[in-house]
Enzyme design. Structure first.
Site, PDB file in Angstrom:
ATOM      1  N   HIS A   1       2.451   3.289  -9.143  1.00 23.75           N
ATOM      2  CA  HIS A   1       2.253   1.856  -9.394  1.00 23.75           C
ATOM      3  C   HIS A   1       3.455   1.269 -10.131  1.00 23.75           C
ATOM      4  O   HIS A   1       3.852   0.133  -9.881  1.00 23.75           O
ATOM      5  CB  HIS A   1       0.966   1.623 -10.184  1.00 23.75           C
ATOM      6  CG  HIS A   1      -0.276   1.929  -9.389  1.00 23.75           C
ATOM      7  ND1 HIS A   1      -0.448   1.505  -8.092  1.00 23.75           N
ATOM      8  CD2 HIS A   1      -1.408   2.625  -9.706  1.00 23.75           C
ATOM      9  CE1 HIS A   1      -1.630   1.913  -7.641  1.00 23.75           C
ATOM     10  NE2 HIS A   1      -2.219   2.604  -8.605  1.00 23.75           N
TER      11      HIS A   1
ATOM     12  N   ASP B   1       0.823  -1.216   0.000  1.00 21.28           N
ATOM     13  CA  ASP B   1       0.000   0.000   0.000  1.00 21.28           C
ATOM     14  C   ASP B   1       0.858   1.267   0.000  1.00 21.28           C
ATOM     15  O   ASP B   1       1.957   1.278   0.565  1.00 21.28           O
ATOM     16  CB  ASP B   1      -0.909  -0.017   1.238  1.00 21.28           C
ATOM     17  CG  ASP B   1      -2.032   0.996   1.135  1.00 21.28           C
ATOM     18  OD1 ASP B   1      -2.325   1.463   0.007  1.00 21.28           O
ATOM     19  OD2 ASP B   1      -2.614   1.338   2.179  1.00 21.28           O
ATOM     20  N   GLY B   2       0.331   2.311  -0.638  1.00 22.77           N
ATOM     21  CA  GLY B   2       0.991   3.614  -0.589  1.00 22.77           C
ATOM     22  C   GLY B   2       1.549   4.105  -1.917  1.00 22.77           C
ATOM     23  O   GLY B   2       2.208   5.145  -1.957  1.00 22.77           O
ATOM     24  N   ASN B   3       1.250   3.374  -2.997  1.00 25.50           N
ATOM     25  CA  ASN B   3       1.763   3.803  -4.312  1.00 25.50           C
ATOM     26  C   ASN B   3       1.243   5.188  -4.701  1.00 25.50           C
ATOM     27  O   ASN B   3       1.986   6.034  -5.196  1.00 25.50           O
ATOM     28  CB  ASN B   3       1.333   2.822  -5.410  1.00 25.50           C
ATOM     29  CG  ASN B   3       1.985   1.468  -5.273  1.00 25.50           C
ATOM     30  OD1 ASN B   3       2.938   1.303  -4.519  1.00 25.50           O
ATOM     31  ND2 ASN B   3       1.474   0.484  -5.994  1.00 25.50           N
ATOM     32  N   GLY B   4      -0.056   5.400  -4.463  1.00 25.56           N
ATOM     33  CA  GLY B   4      -0.685   6.665  -4.853  1.00 25.56           C
ATOM     34  C   GLY B   4      -0.126   7.827  -4.047  1.00 25.56           C
ATOM     35  O   GLY B   4       0.205   8.883  -4.599  1.00 25.56           O
TER      36      GLY B   4
ATOM     37  N   GLU C   1     -11.979  -5.586  -4.689  1.00 24.22           N
ATOM     38  CA  GLU C   1     -12.561  -4.240  -4.531  1.00 24.22           C
ATOM     39  C   GLU C   1     -11.857  -3.203  -5.422  1.00 24.22           C
ATOM     40  O   GLU C   1     -12.395  -2.121  -5.666  1.00 24.22           O
ATOM     41  CB  GLU C   1     -12.478  -3.792  -3.067  1.00 24.22           C
ATOM     42  CG  GLU C   1     -13.421  -4.545  -2.127  1.00 24.22           C
ATOM     43  CD  GLU C   1     -13.009  -5.986  -1.843  1.00 24.22           C
ATOM     44  OE1 GLU C   1     -11.794  -6.289  -1.832  1.00 24.22           O
ATOM     45  OE2 GLU C   1     -13.912  -6.825  -1.657  1.00 24.22           O
ATOM     46  N   ASN C   2     -10.654  -3.540  -5.913  1.00 25.72           N
ATOM     47  CA  ASN C   2      -9.916  -2.566  -6.741  1.00 25.72           C
ATOM     48  C   ASN C   2     -10.586  -2.294  -8.092  1.00 25.72           C
ATOM     49  O   ASN C   2     -10.289  -1.297  -8.749  1.00 25.72           O
ATOM     50  CB  ASN C   2      -8.466  -3.015  -6.972  1.00 25.72           C
ATOM     51  CG  ASN C   2      -7.584  -2.829  -5.752  1.00 25.72           C
ATOM     52  OD1 ASN C   2      -6.579  -3.520  -5.586  1.00 25.72           O
ATOM     53  ND2 ASN C   2      -7.932  -1.879  -4.884  1.00 25.72           N
TER      54      ASN C   2
HETATM   55  C1  FPP Z   1      -2.108   0.103  -3.177  1.00 18.69           C
HETATM   56  O1  FPP Z   1      -1.620   1.416  -3.229  1.00 18.69           O
HETATM   57  C2  FPP Z   1      -1.617  -0.602  -4.315  1.00 18.69           C
HETATM   58  C3  FPP Z   1      -2.400  -1.235  -5.231  1.00 18.69           C
HETATM   59  C4  FPP Z   1      -3.864  -1.258  -5.192  1.00 18.69           C
HETATM   60  C5  FPP Z   1      -1.795  -1.916  -6.357  1.00 18.69           C
HETATM   61  C6  FPP Z   1      -0.518  -2.598  -6.034  1.00 18.69           C
HETATM   62  C7  FPP Z   1       0.174  -2.788  -7.302  1.00 18.69           C
HETATM   63  C8  FPP Z   1       1.497  -2.762  -7.462  1.00 18.69           C
HETATM   64  C9  FPP Z   1       2.502  -2.673  -6.397  1.00 18.69           C
HETATM   65  C10 FPP Z   1       2.032  -2.854  -8.826  1.00 18.69           C
HETATM   66  C11 FPP Z   1       2.178  -4.258  -9.264  1.00 18.69           C
HETATM   67  C12 FPP Z   1       0.875  -4.804  -9.626  1.00 18.69           C
HETATM   68  C13 FPP Z   1       0.397  -4.989 -10.841  1.00 18.69           C
HETATM   69  C14 FPP Z   1      -1.054  -5.273 -11.017  1.00 18.69           C
HETATM   70  C15 FPP Z   1       1.287  -4.876 -12.022  1.00 18.69           C
HETATM   71  P1  FPP Z   1      -2.661   2.595  -3.388  1.00 18.69           P
HETATM   72  O2  FPP Z   1      -2.830   2.857  -4.846  1.00 18.69           O
HETATM   73  O3  FPP Z   1      -3.924   2.257  -2.675  1.00 18.69           O
HETATM   74  O4  FPP Z   1      -1.887   3.754  -2.695  1.00 18.69           O
HETATM   75  P2  FPP Z   1      -2.558   4.913  -1.815  1.00 18.69           P
HETATM   76  O5  FPP Z   1      -3.207   4.254  -0.631  1.00 18.69           O
HETATM   77  O6  FPP Z   1      -1.370   5.736  -1.421  1.00 18.69           O
HETATM   78  O7  FPP Z   1      -3.498   5.635  -2.708  1.00 18.69           O
END
Ligand code: FPP
Length: 250
Positions: A38, A21-24, A68-69
């Site tokens: 991502h 978690d935390g990509n965004g 849920e994604n």
């Molecule tokens: C959660 O971070 C991350 C995800 C829902 C996707 C995870 C995917 C990867 C690490 C890339 C590899 C996967 C694929 C399908 C190629 P978030 O987007 O919820 O981050 P946030 O909470 O900061 O918004």
């Protein structure tokens, strides 16, 4: 040669599951669009398998896309699926070289054809590898898995000569054998990055006795050293599985 079926070294979790978690938020903190987060996250996902292998972990499961994604903006879903279709064939030679057996947990039937084919190809071309299992959780949800397990159990009960007796004798072990994960090692250590302290529908059945570890780091910032720290934290814990400390220390 090391094998994913061999015993794990003492103190090392056999199966580590990670909520990446935390990509965004990472992307936002860098003034970038979410997809960049991502992409960086996918690169760390590729590397974490190697780090895990170096530590002697035999199974690693990564939560790449939850049931849920699908509710995320269409553009982001498309981008994630595109990333999967692009990343997997690119990573395949490295997986083969390192003896990684690629597996999937979740229902991949609704994935776009290109992504689904990339997953199927990676599974087929690595099925004989045995150094480490990489389990990518795609369109996975723990509740959905349990519902599917109940449906499977009902079918099984119907096939029994004395279904009432079979139902009365049903054990957690038998029920686990009805789940999608039935032939996968139970999760020992469940890591979540991104600062949130929840499981979010990941590995619900095995979470009963998995050790939980929460990191404030955004997934793209997670390093080999951070995995090592999480494993050291795990090694210092006493897993009692409901017993007393005296019983497990004997
Ligand atoms: C959660 O971070 C991350 C995800 C829902 C996707 C995870 C995917 C990867 C690490 C890339 C590899 C996967 C694929 C399908 C190629 P978030 O987007 O919820 O981050 P946030 O909470 O900061 O918004």
């Amino acid at each position: 040669m090391s094998s994913s079926k061999q015993a794990t070294k003492p103190g090392i979790p056999n199966h580590v599951g990670i909520v990446m978690d935390g990509n965004g938020r990472w992307a936002k903190s860098q003034g970038k669009v979410r997809l960049e987060g991502h992409k960086k996250g996918a690169d760390v996902a590729r590397q974490v398998v190697r780090w895990a292998q170096k530590l002697g972990i035999r199974h690693i499961s990564l939560y790449a896309f939850s049931t849920e994604n699908w509710d995320r903006p269409k553009l982001e879903v498309r981008a994630l699926m595109g990333l999967l279709a692009m990343m997997l064939p690119k990573t395949l030679p490295e997986m083969k070289e390192n003896g990684v057996r690629f597996r999937v947990l979740g229902d991949i039937s609704p994935l776009p054809a290109k992504a689904r084919k990339a997953v199927e190809q990676a599974c087929a071309e690595t099925c004989d590898n045995s150094a480490i299992d990489l389990i990518l959780c795609l369109n996975y949800g723990g509740q959905q898995e349990i519902v599917a397990g109940v449906q499977q159990t009902v079918k099984w009960l119907e096939s029994q000569s004395d279904s009432e007796k079979a139902l009365a004798e049903l054990t957690p072990e038998t029920f686990r054998s009805m789940l999608w994960r039935h032939d996968m090692a139970p999760v020992d250590l469940l890591i979540r990055t991104g600062g949130e302290c929840r499981i979010s529908n990941f590995h619900l059945w095995d979470a009963a006795y998995a050790e939980l570890y929460f990191s404030d780091l955004f997934w793209p910032d997670f390093t080999e050293n951070d995995l090592q720290i999480a494993v050291e934290d795990y090694a210092a814990r006493e897993r009692r599985f409901g017993k007393t400390s005296e019983q497990v220390c004997r």
